[in-house]
Design a protein around this motif. Structure first.
Motif, PDB file in Angstrom:
ATOM      1  N   LEU A  28       0.854  -1.183   0.000  1.00 25.95           N
ATOM      2  CA  LEU A  28       0.000   0.000   0.000  1.00 25.95           C
ATOM      3  C   LEU A  28       0.889   1.232   0.000  1.00 25.95           C
ATOM      4  N   VAL A  29       0.585   2.164  -0.893  1.00 29.46           N
ATOM      5  CA  VAL A  29       1.352   3.402  -0.991  1.00 29.46           C
ATOM      6  C   VAL A  29       0.393   4.583  -0.999  1.00 29.46           C
ATOM      7  N   VAL A  30       0.646   5.545  -0.118  1.00 27.58           N
ATOM      8  CA  VAL A  30      -0.127   6.786  -0.078  1.00 27.58           C
ATOM      9  C   VAL A  30       0.761   7.917  -0.576  1.00 27.58           C
ATOM     10  N   GLY A  31       0.275   8.649  -1.574  1.00 27.55           N
ATOM     11  CA  GLY A  31       1.022   9.782  -2.106  1.00 27.55           C
ATOM     12  C   GLY A  31       0.091  10.941  -2.404  1.00 27.55           C
ATOM     13  N   PRO A  32       0.654  12.082  -2.819  1.00 27.70           N
ATOM     14  CA  PRO A  32      -0.170  13.268  -3.086  1.00 27.70           C
ATOM     15  C   PRO A  32      -0.850  13.208  -4.451  1.00 27.70           C
ATOM     16  N   ASN A  33      -2.146  13.406  -4.458  1.00 32.01           N
ATOM     17  CA  ASN A  33      -2.927  13.401  -5.691  1.00 32.01           C
ATOM     18  C   ASN A  33      -2.600  14.648  -6.519  1.00 32.01           C
ATOM     19  N   GLU A  76      -1.105   7.741 -13.840  1.00 29.34           N
ATOM     20  CA  GLU A  76       0.335   7.643 -13.591  1.00 29.34           C
ATOM     21  C   GLU A  76       0.635   6.565 -12.552  1.00 29.34           C
ATOM     22  N   ALA A  77      -0.223   6.442 -11.545  1.00 27.86           N
ATOM     23  CA  ALA A  77      -0.031   5.382 -10.547  1.00 27.86           C
ATOM     24  C   ALA A  77      -0.114   4.007 -11.208  1.00 27.86           C
ATOM     25  N   ASP A  78      -1.099   3.829 -12.096  1.00 27.07           N
ATOM     26  CA  ASP A  78      -1.200   2.567 -12.828  1.00 27.07           C
ATOM     27  C   ASP A  78       0.087   2.276 -13.590  1.00 27.07           C
ATOM     28  N   ARG A  79       0.605   3.298 -14.274  1.00 28.53           N
ATOM     29  CA  ARG A  79       1.825   3.103 -15.059  1.00 28.53           C
ATOM     30  C   ARG A  79       2.985   2.674 -14.170  1.00 28.53           C
ATOM     31  N   MET A  80       3.176   3.356 -13.053  1.00 26.93           N
ATOM     32  CA  MET A  80       4.305   3.055 -12.183  1.00 26.93           C
ATOM     33  C   MET A  80       4.212   1.649 -11.600  1.00 26.93           C
ATOM     34  N   PHE A  81       3.031   1.302 -11.087  1.00 24.80           N
ATOM     35  CA  PHE A  81       2.874  -0.006 -10.455  1.00 24.80           C
ATOM     36  C   PHE A  81       2.936  -1.137 -11.481  1.00 24.80           C
ATOM     37  N   GLU A  82       2.373  -0.914 -12.662  1.00 23.82           N
ATOM     38  CA  GLU A  82       2.446  -1.938 -13.703  1.00 23.82           C
ATOM     39  C   GLU A  82       3.886  -2.126 -14.176  1.00 23.82           C
ATOM     40  N   GLU A  83       4.604  -1.025 -14.339  1.00 25.97           N
ATOM     41  CA  GLU A  83       6.004  -1.113 -14.765  1.00 25.97           C
ATOM     42  C   GLU A  83       6.847  -1.842 -13.731  1.00 25.97           C
ATOM     43  N   ALA A  84       6.479  -1.694 -12.463  1.00 27.77           N
ATOM     44  CA  ALA A  84       7.200  -2.376 -11.389  1.00 27.77           C
ATOM     45  C   ALA A  84       6.788  -3.834 -11.245  1.00 27.77           C
ATOM     46  N   PHE A 141       3.462  -5.094 -10.630  1.00 28.74           N
ATOM     47  CA  PHE A 141       2.355  -5.414  -9.730  1.00 28.74           C
ATOM     48  C   PHE A 141       1.078  -5.726 -10.492  1.00 28.74           C
ATOM     49  N   GLU A 142       0.165  -6.386  -9.802  1.00 25.43           N
ATOM     50  CA  GLU A 142      -1.131  -6.770 -10.349  1.00 25.43           C
ATOM     51  C   GLU A 142      -2.240  -6.272  -9.424  1.00 25.43           C
ATOM     52  N   ASP A 143      -3.485  -6.382  -9.881  1.00 23.04           N
ATOM     53  CA  ASP A 143      -4.672  -6.040  -9.062  1.00 23.04           C
ATOM     54  C   ASP A 143      -4.525  -4.663  -8.423  1.00 23.04           C
ATOM     55  N   ILE A 188      -3.789  10.085  -2.817  1.00 24.21           N
ATOM     56  CA  ILE A 188      -4.149   8.913  -3.599  1.00 24.21           C
ATOM     57  C   ILE A 188      -3.499   7.698  -2.929  1.00 24.21           C
ATOM     58  N   THR A 189      -4.338   6.741  -2.547  1.00 26.50           N
ATOM     59  CA  THR A 189      -3.863   5.538  -1.884  1.00 26.50           C
ATOM     60  C   THR A 189      -4.001   4.372  -2.849  1.00 26.50           C
ATOM     61  N   THR A 190      -2.893   3.697  -3.095  1.00 27.07           N
ATOM     62  CA  THR A 190      -2.866   2.584  -4.050  1.00 27.07           C
ATOM     63  C   THR A 190      -2.540   1.287  -3.321  1.00 27.07           C
ATOM     64  N   VAL A 191      -3.357   0.284  -3.575  1.00 23.15           N
ATOM     65  CA  VAL A 191      -3.092  -1.065  -3.081  1.00 23.15           C
ATOM     66  C   VAL A 191      -2.853  -1.956  -4.304  1.00 23.15           C
ATOM     67  N   ALA A 192      -1.780  -2.738  -4.257  1.00 23.88           N
ATOM     68  CA  ALA A 192      -1.444  -3.613  -5.385  1.00 23.88           C
ATOM     69  C   ALA A 192      -0.878  -4.917  -4.848  1.00 23.88           C
TER      70      ALA A 192
END
Length: 207
Positions: A143-148, A170-178, A180-182, A198-202
């Motif tokens: 889980l990553v919390v960052g500034p929207n 952009e969050a999708d791009r970063m996590f997919e490039e790294a 991650f799924e879901d 913006i809180t992202t769970v992957a």
């Protein structure tokens, strides 16, 4: 790249901010937001959890409500000294001084990785997220919390000059490039700005 997406400048910034961080932080990242983010994860008692960019331990405090096996890492010794005052160096939490882009842990070391209020300072966020994927167990969550990213042009220019702000795309791009799924995102914020974060769970892929 914003002026604080430089590790030396970020350390200097937090040398001074650490003195008032716990008084300022609740106006941007408060207990209600932390609880909302924690509810997105299924942390069980005994899970080994890593708090990346733990700072003074605000996120760490919330994690300890779910498991007693919490580890915190941060590059700012001044921020960590505040955390030491709350938890001790090796009492409730095991602390490490280090870099999100070069985590000093073996592969598959943690059940969950949490990071709140740190990604905006990483010069190479995808590199750090790849490290997250490396050290979290396959199939488990981060889980990553960052500034929207702001919506107005003026504020976008201000944000871009300071540090990393990003939107869902952009969050999708970063996590997919790294790798991650879901990948899922939730907007959070205090009452005066409910979409400030913006809180992202992957999930890391199974091997």
């Amino acid at each position: 790249m914003g002026i604080l997406e430089d590790k030396g400048r970020a350390r200097l910034f937090y040398k001074y901010l650490s003195k008032v961080y716990d008084q300022v932080n609740p106006f941007i990242w408060n207990e209600e937001m932390r609880a909302e983010a924690l509810a997105l994860l299924d942390i069980e008692q005994g899970d080994r959890v890593l708090d990346v960019g733990c700072g003074t331990g605000f996120g760490t405090e919330g994690l300890l409500q779910h498991t007693d096996n919490v580890h915190g890492i941060d590059q700012s010794i001044h921020q960590m000294q505040k955390a030491f005052q709350k938890f001790g160096k090796r009492d409730k939490v095991r602390f490490y001084r280090g870099d999100a882009e070069r985590l000093p842990f073996k592969d598959d070391s943690f059940d969950v990785i949490w990071s709140s209020g740190s990604i905006e300072y990483w010069p190479n966020p995808v590199d750090a997220l790849e490290e997250f994927r490396r050290v979290v167990k396959p199939g488990n969550e981060v889980l990553v919390v960052g500034p929207n990213y702001p919506k107005t042009t003026v504020m976008q220019k201000v944000a871009d000059s300071i540090m990393l702000f990003y939107d869902e795309e952009e969050a999708d791009r970063m996590f997919e490039e790294a790798g991650f799924e879901d990948i899922e995102h939730v907007m959070m914020g205090p009452s005066y700005d409910p979409d400030i974060a913006i809180t992202t769970v992957a999930r890391a892929p199974e091997k």
